[in-house]
Motif scaffolding. Structure first.
Motif, PDB file in Angstrom:
ATOM      1  N   ASP A   1      10.423  11.533  -0.028  1.00 18.39           N
ATOM      2  CA  ASP A   1       8.985  11.304   0.111  1.00 18.39           C
ATOM      3  C   ASP A   1       8.611  11.366   1.586  1.00 18.39           C
TER       4      ASP A   1
ATOM      5  N   ASN B   1       5.702   4.390  -1.901  1.00 19.56           N
ATOM      6  CA  ASN B   1       5.580   3.620  -3.134  1.00 19.56           C
ATOM      7  C   ASN B   1       5.284   2.165  -2.790  1.00 19.56           C
TER       8      ASN B   1
ATOM      9  N   GLN C   1       1.535   4.796  -5.697  1.00 21.59           N
ATOM     10  CA  GLN C   1       2.062   5.514  -4.544  1.00 21.59           C
ATOM     11  C   GLN C   1       0.904   5.962  -3.656  1.00 21.59           C
TER      12      GLN C   1
ATOM     13  N   TRP D   1       8.253   8.681 -10.999  1.00 22.34           N
ATOM     14  CA  TRP D   1       8.239   9.606  -9.854  1.00 22.34           C
ATOM     15  C   TRP D   1       9.598  10.278  -9.668  1.00 22.34           C
TER      16      TRP D   1
END
Length: 478
Positions: free
Chosen positions: A90, A95, A105, A175
């Motif tokens: 990410d 998150n 998120q 996710w």
């Protein structure tokens, strides 16, 4: 529920440390609310009036953390345009916790360990696109991440030029990506790989927690969900644009909205991402890439399930995809019972549309009113003979229907959207927003929620894409 009463949980943090890195959001400067999604707020049990408070904007900006929040970025790898990258993660998403099994998120909330040379930010234009399109896909009945809110700011972010930063508060039941598994498989961290698989099963396939051969069954169901998703993209005319394995959801969701596009004129070779010079992620190649990505996932699971059994599961993909695609196309054509010869009717149709350069969405919506009078349909293409030839075949095929014409029309109007959010429409919203006018965002959001409804005030968006805006390509920063 008020924001101050919410207590977030962080189930992903129970996984081994290498699955994530804790990181705090970096708030934007001078932020303001652009839009909030009251329907998603209901899913999270958040009172709608809370969405319009200063505290909510601070929450979306990452400046105020709710009780229980323990922010983190997820680590994963991925095949990007077919080339394996051992660590991604990410890079601009953080998150912030879970409510009622929905994982929240912040996209654009600052740098993480995985940002590499990036700034961790999202600009206004890309944030508007993701916020609206995630709701549009949900409105079309296609599995997707969603968004609770979109905020803008005066914070300067540089891409090719200076732009303003924004944050989308995305929500999803998962996710986890194909690339999350690839990360641990590549490192031969099989203990972490098994823990990740157990977590993903509990999160997205809970009926398999105690199943025999659960990892094989897990992969079998991921194959089925992916095949279904690809069929739905193809039937509605959606081109994702960046089907890297790190952009593929283990739960069968549409995730990571970048340089996507709905088709303007039908073109199986359409490429919406200008980075994709070879057409790997062209519209017509998406089903093949879905299978390619599943093959990559299959190899990551081979330490936990017999490879030959995994291969048999993957071998079902083409049939699953084809069956679902034909079912959807039959519905779009108003065929109440599919026949073997319908495949040829569909191929004939797509070939005719490709040759005549006919707007995909407009054609099917117009066909939904068809009673035998052809002039409206004929006006969609420059040459009439190919359309007459296909309609002759279609008329003959409709004779085998058991439903009435009225029943067919009703079913087709609930299957063929009046509106899809084409890129020229989104650009109109972006251009207005960059001048401080968010009214077009509001209107497109209402269209996205119910794309099948007749809306006289928005009729101009139901026609063919203006020639000047057809088949544009966008960058990954979109």
């Amino acid at each position: 529920m008020k924001l101050s009463e919410i207590k977030l949980t962080n189930p992903y943090l129970a996984l081994p440390d290498e699955c994530y890195t804790r990181v705090k959001p970096t708030p934007l400067e001078n932020v303001f609310l652009i839009h909030a999604n009251e329907e998603v707020a209901k899913l999270l049990d958040i009172d709608s009036e809370e969405l319009y408070s200063d505290a909510f904007v601070e929450f979306v900006n990452g400046a105020w953390q709710l009780e229980g929040s323990d922010p983190f970025a997820m680590c994963y790898a991925g095949h990007q345009f077919g080339h394996f990258v051992p660590r991604l993660g990410d890079g601009r998403a953080i998150n912030i916790g879970t409510i009622k099994q929905w994982h929240l998120q912040l996209k654009g909330a600052g740098q993480t360990r995985y940002s590499r040379s990036g700034d961790g930010r999202a600009v206004l234009r890309s944030s508007i696109r993701e916020y609206l399109m995630s709701e549009a896909m949900h409105g079309l009945g296609i599995e997707s991440t969603r968004a609770l809110a979109l905020i803008g700011s005066e914070h300067k972010v540089y891409r090719e030029v200076w732009e303003t930063g924004a944050i989308v508060l995305r929500v999803s039941p998962s996710w986890i990506r194909f690339g999350t598994f690839e990360y641990f498989s590549h490192k031969k961290r099989y203990e972490e790989l098994e823990a990740l698989a157990d977590y993903a099963i509990a999160e997205s396939y809970p009926h398999l927690v105690d199943a025999p051969n659960k990892y094989l069954q897990f992969f079998t169901e991921v194959v089925a969900r992916t095949a279904r998703l690809m069929a739905e993209w193809q039937a509605v005319g959606f081109n994702h644009g960046v089907m890297n394995t790190d952009n593929m959801s283990i739960a069968g969701l549409t995730i990571d909205y970048g340089p996507y596009a709905f088709l303007d004129d039908y073109d199986s070779k359409y490429i919406c991402n200008h980075t994709d010079q070879g057409g790997r992620y062209s519209f017509g190649n998406q089903p093949n890439i879905g299978e390619w990505n599943l093959q990559a996932l299959m190899h990551t699971l081979s330490p936990m399930a017999h490879i030959h059994k995994l291969e048999k599961a993957l071998a079902q993909y083409t049939e699953l995809y084809t069956d679902r695609y034909l079912q959807l196309m039959g519905q779009k054509l108003g065929l109440d019972v599919l026949k073997d010869e319908d495949l040829e009717l569909i191929k004939h149709l797509l070939g005719m549309m490709q040759g005549l350069q006919i707007d995909y969405t407009l054609f099917f919506r117009t066909l939904s009113h068809y009673e035998g009078e052809r002039s409206t349909l004929l006006s969609l293409g420059l040459f009439h003979k190919p359309m007459h030839e296909w309609l002759d075949s279609y008329d003959e095929r409709l004779k085998a229907n058991t439903s009435t014409t009225e029943e067919r029309h009703s079913a087709m109007l609930q299957t063929n959207p009046k509106y899809v959010l084409k890129n020229y429409m989104l650009q109109e919203a972006i251009t207005a927003a960059e001048d401080g006018d968010f009214s077009v965002v509001d209107r497109l959001f209402e269209i996205a929620k119910d794309p099948y409804a007749e809306r006289q005030a928005h009729e101009r968006w139901a026609g063919a894409t203006p020639d000047a805006f057809k088949n544009q390509k966008l960058s990954c920063s979109s």
